[in-house]
Scaffold this motif. Structure first.
Motif: not given
Length: 541
Positions: A81-105
């Motif tokens: 709100i004080p930074r005048e950031i609108e709802a359309n400017d917010i992006v919820f970001s999720v990285h898969i997997p967690l840090p220092s890990m890798e996914m596998s087949p």
């Protein structure tokens, strides 16, 4: 007269075969309980709120929640709100997997459910039948410094089902709603090391998009994937069982073709059951380690559906062919009333699976349960399949009752026979009942272990030994049905032992009238078991 192996096998040999199969059954449970880890792992992810103040959001920009190129973040919505950031400017970001890990087949699949943290505000309450609309982008890469490649980009609507347990007064503002978890995403392969989700909640008051959904504070995800260790054990079992069932299937059919008569219906059905079991066993999943085959989950469902449909059909035909109180025999058309519900139920479940996982091949965020029409359609398919299953079991129970009643009635003829002949047919009746009880035991074990795996914590600890109950359920039940099919093809293969006419009617002391009473008017062997001749009523009656 030539019968099946089970009829010419002594009780001692039958017990030895049963003991060997029981040992393999125990091994199948122990492999899953002691060697394999749990079948799946659940990992919780908390989204990071990134800020994207570009004027053109349509041009793709991937926002990383952490790392050297991490996005501009805010801790909570109040900071925007004080930074005048609108709802359309917010992006919820999720990285898969967690840090220092890798996914596998070896993880085989990824399933995600979504949990929204929604705060209560008097001026922004969740309206009835509220729907949240998410703009979701999914990307992947195989190197931490490579560019992201888009995998999917969809608008994902989900209906909110939330309750607020406290009074809706000003002093309770800021408390969270209790919301149901929502299905979010399912991918049938894990071909890449890293995945990135960018979730936007675009607001458009004119079009009533994301209006009246409360104040969303955070987005949480729970990712579920198959454990790599369990996958390796599962692949090893399939690789071992495939040649075992295939070899016994070839041996079984070769013995049938060596007979002077054509195969009868029950022999064909047992052979078809062996084919369907081999179809499940073929370890095509090995290719999923090197290829991005997202259709493997759907393919697995189809293979299991074919086997279970064949298994249910076998039980009906097995009982019917040993009851033989009808004019028609040895024809699948005589069982259309019983097999019909199996076909209809299987078709309904196939359509349901195609509407769910079939669509997910192109849109991993799709779920048939997210819309009212989809939910009603899915429930209709499931209800029809359930009705067909109930009708099937009513038919099956009635036919089993008829078979045992016929056998009990025919047993009244046994006292008039010679002692040797009477003992011979009493042995046949015992072995038939024994196989019926084994079938019921297999079905009961499947149900019992499924219930146990659902109500337990997933593992038991005895001293220093940890038993993975869920893994033992999967490997044990899978091994059990393989052993069941193996035993059927071995015990019901035609025997090469023959009783000569002199031996049958002379040495055993059987009179011609007694022989006609026990057998049909057909003199050649027209069935795979001598139970046919004992339990069958004359068609002329």
């Amino acid at each position: 007269m030539a019968g099946a192996i089970i009829e010419n096998m002594s009780t001692k040999k039958l017990c030895i075969v049963g003991g060997i199969l029981l040992v393999f059954q125990v091994i199948a449970f122990l492999v899953g309980g002691l060697i394999a880890p749990g079948p799946t792992t659940a990992v919780s992810y908390m989204s990071v709120k990134c800020v994207d103040v570009r004027k053109n959001h349509h041009k793709m920009k991937w926002l990383m929640p952490w790392g050297p190129n991490q996005c501009d973040k805010i801790r909570d919505i109040e900071e925007a709100i004080p930074r005048e950031i609108e709802a359309n400017d917010i992006v919820f970001s999720v990285h898969i997997p967690l840090p220092s890990m890798e996914m596998s087949p070896w993880f085989q699949f990824m399933l995600f459910i979504l949990q929204l943290d929604i705060a209560f505000k008097l001026n922004n309450q969740i309206r009835e039948n509220a729907e949240v609309s998410m703009d979701v982008s999914l990307a992947y890469r195989d190197d931490m410094f490579a560019e992201w490649t888009e995998m999917a980009h969809e608008r994902v609507p989900r209906k909110l089902k939330c309750t607020f347990t406290s009074p809706k007064t000003p002093e309770h503002e800021g408390r969270y709603y209790e919301c149901d978890v929502l299905p979010f995403m399912e991918i049938g392969s894990v071909a890449h090391k890293y995945y990135l989700l960018n979730i936007r909640l675009p607001v458009n008051e004119k079009k009533k998009i994301n209006v009246g959904i409360g104040e969303i504070k955070d987005i949480r995800l729970v990712g579920i994937h198959q454990n790599g260790g369990f996958t390796k054990v599962w692949f090893a079992m399939k690789t071992f069982l495939t040649p075992s069932i295939f070899i016994i299937m070839v041996w079984y059919w070769r013995r049938i073709t060596m007979m002077s008569r054509p195969p009868v219906l029950l022999e064909k059905v047992i052979f078809a059951l062996g084919i369907s079991m081999t179809f499940i066993n073929i370890p095509v999943e090995w290719f999923s380690i090197g290829f991005d085959w997202t259709w493997m989950l759907l393919f697995g469902d189809i293979r299991q559906g074919i086997f279970y449909a064949m298994l249910l059909s076998f039980w009906i035909i097995f009982c019917g062919e040993h009851m033989m109180d009808q004019h028609e025999r040895n024809h699948i058309a005589g069982y259309w009333k019983q097999v019909g519900p199996i076909a209809i139920g299987s078709f309904c479940l196939f359509i349901f699976d195609m509407c769910e996982r079939g669509v997910q091949l192109t849109n991993p965020f799709y779920s048939i349960w997210t819309t009212d029409v989809g939910t009603e359609l899915a429930m209709a398919f499931i209800i029809v399949a359930g009705i067909c299953l109930c009708l099937y079991f009513l038919f099956l129970c009635f036919m089993v009752f008829q078979v045992f009643r016929n056998i009990s009635g025919k047993q009244s003829s046994l006292p008039a026979m010679s002692k040797v002949r009477r003992l011979h047919y009493e042995g046949l009746i015992f072995r038939f009942k024994f196989l019926m009880l084994i079938t019921l035991a297999c079905a009961a074990m499947t149900v019992i272990f499924f219930i146990v795996s659902q109500v337990t914590e997933g593992h038991w600890k005895w001293g220093g030994v940890t038993v993975q109950v869920n893994s033992a359920f999967f490997t044990g039940i899978y091994g059990m049905w393989n052993l069941y099919v193996f035993a059927l093809m071995f015990l019901y293969a035609p025997s090469h032992k023959n009783y000569g006419e002199d031996q049958s009617n002379g040495d055993l002391g059987v009179h011609s009238g007694e022989e006609l009473q026990l057998t049909t008017t057909i003199t050649h062997v027209d069935g795979p078991t001598e139970i046919y001749k004992l339990t069958r009523k004359e068609a002329q009656e």
